[in-house]
Design a protein around this motif. Structure first.
Motif, PDB file in Angstrom:
ATOM      1  N   PRO A  27       0.813  -1.218   0.000  1.00  0.00           N
ATOM      2  CA  PRO A  27       0.000   0.000   0.000  1.00  0.00           C
ATOM      3  C   PRO A  27       0.849   1.270   0.000  1.00  0.00           C
ATOM      4  O   PRO A  27       2.052   1.229   0.254  1.00  0.00           O
ATOM      5  CB  PRO A  27      -0.744  -0.108   1.330  1.00  0.00           C
ATOM      6  N   SER A  28       0.182   2.364  -0.204  1.00  0.00           N
ATOM      7  CA  SER A  28       0.787   3.673  -0.048  1.00  0.00           C
ATOM      8  C   SER A  28       0.768   4.015   1.455  1.00  0.00           C
ATOM      9  O   SER A  28       0.213   3.247   2.252  1.00  0.00           O
ATOM     10  CB  SER A  28      -0.067   4.643  -0.855  1.00  0.00           C
ATOM     11  N   ASN A  29       1.355   5.099   1.847  1.00  0.00           N
ATOM     12  CA  ASN A  29       1.227   5.536   3.244  1.00  0.00           C
ATOM     13  C   ASN A  29       1.153   7.046   3.271  1.00  0.00           C
ATOM     14  O   ASN A  29       1.564   7.711   2.317  1.00  0.00           O
ATOM     15  CB  ASN A  29       2.394   5.003   4.092  1.00  0.00           C
ATOM     16  N   ILE A  30       0.591   7.567   4.376  1.00  0.00           N
ATOM     17  CA  ILE A  30       0.533   9.025   4.494  1.00  0.00           C
ATOM     18  C   ILE A  30       1.274   9.464   5.758  1.00  0.00           C
ATOM     19  O   ILE A  30       0.944   9.012   6.861  1.00  0.00           O
ATOM     20  CB  ILE A  30      -0.932   9.551   4.468  1.00  0.00           C
ATOM     21  N   ALA A  31       2.286  10.304   5.556  1.00  0.00           N
ATOM     22  CA  ALA A  31       3.096  10.760   6.693  1.00  0.00           C
ATOM     23  C   ALA A  31       2.348  11.829   7.476  1.00  0.00           C
ATOM     24  O   ALA A  31       1.740  12.736   6.899  1.00  0.00           O
ATOM     25  CB  ALA A  31       4.423  11.322   6.188  1.00  0.00           C
ATOM     26  N   LEU A  32       2.394  11.692   8.799  1.00  0.00           N
ATOM     27  CA  LEU A  32       1.851  12.745   9.677  1.00  0.00           C
ATOM     28  C   LEU A  32       2.991  13.664  10.099  1.00  0.00           C
ATOM     29  O   LEU A  32       2.866  14.879  10.098  1.00  0.00           O
ATOM     30  CB  LEU A  32       1.188  12.129  10.905  1.00  0.00           C
ATOM     31  N   VAL A  33       4.122  13.051  10.456  1.00  0.00           N
ATOM     32  CA  VAL A  33       5.356  13.813  10.641  1.00  0.00           C
ATOM     33  C   VAL A  33       6.209  13.501   9.409  1.00  0.00           C
ATOM     34  O   VAL A  33       6.454  12.336   9.089  1.00  0.00           O
ATOM     35  CB  VAL A  33       6.090  13.417  11.943  1.00  0.00           C
ATOM     36  N   LYS A  34       6.604  14.547   8.704  1.00  0.00           N
ATOM     37  CA  LYS A  34       7.133  14.388   7.341  1.00  0.00           C
ATOM     38  C   LYS A  34       8.631  14.179   7.271  1.00  0.00           C
ATOM     39  O   LYS A  34       9.380  14.832   7.994  1.00  0.00           O
ATOM     40  CB  LYS A  34       6.812  15.647   6.520  1.00  0.00           C
ATOM     41  N   TYR A  35       8.994  13.317   6.353  1.00  0.00           N
ATOM     42  CA  TYR A  35      10.401  13.146   5.956  1.00  0.00           C
ATOM     43  C   TYR A  35      10.695  14.193   4.895  1.00  0.00           C
ATOM     44  O   TYR A  35      10.078  14.192   3.838  1.00  0.00           O
ATOM     45  CB  TYR A  35      10.540  11.713   5.427  1.00  0.00           C
ATOM     46  N   TRP A  36      11.606  15.082   5.182  1.00  0.00           N
ATOM     47  CA  TRP A  36      11.957  16.112   4.185  1.00  0.00           C
ATOM     48  C   TRP A  36      13.398  16.529   4.411  1.00  0.00           C
ATOM     49  O   TRP A  36      13.710  17.240   5.348  1.00  0.00           O
ATOM     50  CB  TRP A  36      11.005  17.314   4.292  1.00  0.00           C
ATOM     51  N   GLY A  37      14.268  16.002   3.603  1.00  0.00           N
ATOM     52  CA  GLY A  37      15.707  16.210   3.776  1.00  0.00           C
ATOM     53  C   GLY A  37      16.364  14.864   4.034  1.00  0.00           C
ATOM     54  O   GLY A  37      15.835  14.058   4.797  1.00  0.00           O
ATOM     55  N   LYS A  38      17.467  14.606   3.318  1.00  0.00           N
ATOM     56  CA  LYS A  38      18.157  13.335   3.533  1.00  0.00           C
ATOM     57  C   LYS A  38      19.664  13.491   3.412  1.00  0.00           C
ATOM     58  O   LYS A  38      20.165  14.437   2.825  1.00  0.00           O
ATOM     59  CB  LYS A  38      17.636  12.267   2.584  1.00  0.00           C
ATOM     60  N   LYS A  39      20.356  12.463   3.967  1.00  0.00           N
ATOM     61  CA  LYS A  39      21.809  12.407   3.871  1.00  0.00           C
ATOM     62  C   LYS A  39      22.169  11.391   2.788  1.00  0.00           C
ATOM     63  O   LYS A  39      21.293  10.869   2.104  1.00  0.00           O
ATOM     64  CB  LYS A  39      22.383  11.977   5.221  1.00  0.00           C
ATOM     65  N   HIS A 231      19.573  20.915   2.015  1.00  0.00           N
ATOM     66  CA  HIS A 231      20.977  21.193   2.311  1.00  0.00           C
ATOM     67  C   HIS A 231      21.161  22.705   2.202  1.00  0.00           C
ATOM     68  O   HIS A 231      20.693  23.320   1.243  1.00  0.00           O
ATOM     69  CB  HIS A 231      21.909  20.492   1.304  1.00  0.00           C
ATOM     70  N   ASN A 232      21.799  23.299   3.163  1.00  0.00           N
ATOM     71  CA  ASN A 232      21.994  24.761   3.203  1.00  0.00           C
ATOM     72  C   ASN A 232      20.693  25.548   3.300  1.00  0.00           C
ATOM     73  O   ASN A 232      20.642  26.714   2.929  1.00  0.00           O
ATOM     74  CB  ASN A 232      22.765  25.268   1.976  1.00  0.00           C
ATOM     75  N   HIS A 233      19.636  24.904   3.739  1.00  0.00           N
ATOM     76  CA  HIS A 233      18.367  25.615   3.930  1.00  0.00           C
ATOM     77  C   HIS A 233      18.457  26.384   5.254  1.00  0.00           C
ATOM     78  O   HIS A 233      18.894  25.831   6.259  1.00  0.00           O
ATOM     79  CB  HIS A 233      17.239  24.583   3.967  1.00  0.00           C
ATOM     80  N   PRO A 234      18.031  27.658   5.263  1.00  0.00           N
ATOM     81  CA  PRO A 234      18.238  28.450   6.491  1.00  0.00           C
ATOM     82  C   PRO A 234      17.498  27.892   7.718  1.00  0.00           C
ATOM     83  O   PRO A 234      17.912  28.152   8.840  1.00  0.00           O
ATOM     84  CB  PRO A 234      17.718  29.843   6.116  1.00  0.00           C
ATOM     85  N   PHE A 235      16.397  27.165   7.505  1.00  0.00           N
ATOM     86  CA  PHE A 235      15.626  26.695   8.659  1.00  0.00           C
ATOM     87  C   PHE A 235      15.758  25.198   8.894  1.00  0.00           C
ATOM     88  O   PHE A 235      15.024  24.620   9.701  1.00  0.00           O
ATOM     89  CB  PHE A 235      14.144  27.070   8.489  1.00  0.00           C
ATOM     90  N   ALA A 236      16.672  24.546   8.153  1.00  0.00           N
ATOM     91  CA  ALA A 236      16.734  23.079   8.183  1.00  0.00           C
ATOM     92  C   ALA A 236      16.957  22.518   9.589  1.00  0.00           C
ATOM     93  O   ALA A 236      16.222  21.638  10.033  1.00  0.00           O
ATOM     94  CB  ALA A 236      17.817  22.578   7.236  1.00  0.00           C
ATOM     95  N   GLN A 237      17.948  23.034  10.281  1.00  0.00           N
ATOM     96  CA  GLN A 237      18.283  22.443  11.590  1.00  0.00           C
ATOM     97  C   GLN A 237      17.107  22.484  12.534  1.00  0.00           C
ATOM     98  O   GLN A 237      16.772  21.489  13.192  1.00  0.00           O
ATOM     99  CB  GLN A 237      19.506  23.146  12.216  1.00  0.00           C
ATOM    100  N   GLN A 238      16.454  23.638  12.589  1.00  0.00           N
ATOM    101  CA  GLN A 238      15.282  23.764  13.471  1.00  0.00           C
ATOM    102  C   GLN A 238      14.172  22.820  13.062  1.00  0.00           C
ATOM    103  O   GLN A 238      13.495  22.226  13.881  1.00  0.00           O
ATOM    104  CB  GLN A 238      14.740  25.187  13.414  1.00  0.00           C
ATOM    105  N   ARG A 239      14.001  22.703  11.763  1.00  0.00           N
ATOM    106  CA  ARG A 239      12.963  21.799  11.257  1.00  0.00           C
ATOM    107  C   ARG A 239      13.262  20.348  11.674  1.00  0.00           C
ATOM    108  O   ARG A 239      12.382  19.612  12.101  1.00  0.00           O
ATOM    109  CB  ARG A 239      12.838  21.930   9.731  1.00  0.00           C
ATOM    110  N   PHE A 240      14.505  19.929  11.531  1.00  0.00           N
ATOM    111  CA  PHE A 240      14.851  18.543  11.858  1.00  0.00           C
ATOM    112  C   PHE A 240      14.611  18.286  13.354  1.00  0.00           C
ATOM    113  O   PHE A 240      14.057  17.252  13.736  1.00  0.00           O
ATOM    114  CB  PHE A 240      16.309  18.231  11.479  1.00  0.00           C
TER     115      PHE A 240
END
Ligand code: DP6
Length: 360
Positions: A27-39, A231-240
């Protein structure tokens, strides 16, 4: 104990002499807390949590035929017809998994895949598609290598799916899956999704998700490019950091059944995801005017009726409407009568929580 990638490397296996096949749905899935940004190597920059769905599925048959020369070799069919446009993604998938599954080099594969949701709906099928293919690969592994525990196979199937598409690792199991190491979830891992291991309030049983198909066109910016822009997003760290906090809060909410808090967290996550897109450089907007119309109408309906219904968004213009099963009739009437006009060709899909992959 920390699990390393090597744990999932299959070194001891035999080669089958005859051809055969498996068929799995995922099946598909729906994220409630989102994955956005990866290493590197599909490791998420932050943990995510999703509800596995039930009706939006990919069904994949994997035929395998032993061959003499080692190498990646496959034919790809979509609904029985060759589908060249899917090839690069699958080629990359095989390249990424070949170290962990060296046995794939002994076979020529024919992959035949189809979706249960309408072809024209435009909803992304990479999560269900990569999960279904990985379930088949693991079925082959079970046949040719030494016996391992069921938990190992589930973890490895999720790990392989992740290498195809990050969110796909959350489609192997149900009903609630966490992916990404985070303190509040015991045994959570960056390598694969794990079933949410805590008590869940009965209000969340069979939770409903109606997907409103606002825009079926190609996205201007793919998820893969969107992840890059973190990567290099100004708000990335806070978001993570926020994602870790939101998972911890959601853990308490899933236990208490406090829907006010649930809706606030889920909607905030959706809008934060899109805020990240709008504050990337280059910036982009995936919502459409009708996405916002739907959100406004939904808020009005919720205020007037006090029915606990909320929305979430993926990386696109479509809107997922989430609500408890006991309000199914009222919410589905509302969608039919008032929201479907904002959907392309009036299309929406009623789905609900489900349990993951299945052998057919
Ligand atoms: C917004 O899993 O599609 O849906 O790993 O590059 O294939 P890749 O990305 P993908 O990203 C999905 C992002 C999301 C949020 C989510 O499902 O958690």
């Amino acid at each position: 104990m920390t699990t390393t990638l090597n744990t999932y490397k299959t070194t001891d296996f035999k080669k089958l002499e005859t051809k055969g096949s498996f068929t799995y749905s995922a099946p598909s899935n729906i994220a409630l807390v989102k994955y956005w940004g990866k290493k590197e190597n599909q490791i998420p920059a932050n943990p995510s949590l999703s509800f596995t769905l039930n009706h939006c599925k990919t069904i994949t048959t994997l035929q395998f035929e032993p061959k003499s020369e080692k190498g990646i070799s496959f034919d790809l069919l979509f609904e029985g017809q060759p589908k060249e446009s899917f090839r690069p993604k699958i080629q990359k998938y095989f390249e990424r998994i070949q170290d962990l599954c060296p046995y794939i080099l002994d076979y020529h594969f024919t992959i035949n895949t189809k979706n249960t949701f309408p072809h024209s709906s435009g909803i992304a099928s990479s999560a269900s598609g990569m999960a279904a293919l990985s379930a088949n690969i693991i079925a082959l592994e079970k046949m040719i290598s030494t016996d391992k525990k069921e938990a190992y196979y589930n973890e490895k199937a999720s790990l392989l799916a992740r290498l195809g598409s990050g969110s796909a690792c959350r489609s192997i199991k149900g009903n609630i899956v966490v992916w990404g190491e985070t303190e509040s979830i015991e045994n959570s891992s960056d390598l694969f999704g794990v079933e949410f291991p805590y008590e869940v309030h009965s209000i969340f049983e069979n939770y409903q998700d109606t997907i409103l198909l606002v825009d079926k066109g190609e996205k201007q910016v793919s998820s893969t490019v969107g992840h890059e822009l973190m990567h290099n997003h100004p708000f990335a760290q806070q978001r993570f950091e926020q994602a870790h906090e939101n998972i911890e809060q959601l853990k308490a909410i899933l236990k208490s059944g406090d829907l006010e808090q649930f809706m606030a967290l889920v909607e905030s996550e959706a809008l934060t995801l899109h805020a990240m897109m709008m504050t990337s450089m280059p910036y982009f907007i995936l919502m459409k005017p009708n996405t916002l119309e739907i959100i406004q109408q939904l808020w009005k309906f919720r205020q007037e009726t006090k029915i606990p219904v909320c929305f979430t968004l993926d990386a696109g213009a479509n809107v997922h409407i989430l609500y408890p099963e006991k309000y199914k009739k009222e919410v589905q009437d509302f969608i039919e009568n008032q929201l479907s006009v904002y959907c392309q060709n009036g299309q929406f899909i009623n789905d609900e929580m489900g349990f993951g992959i299945m052998e057919l």
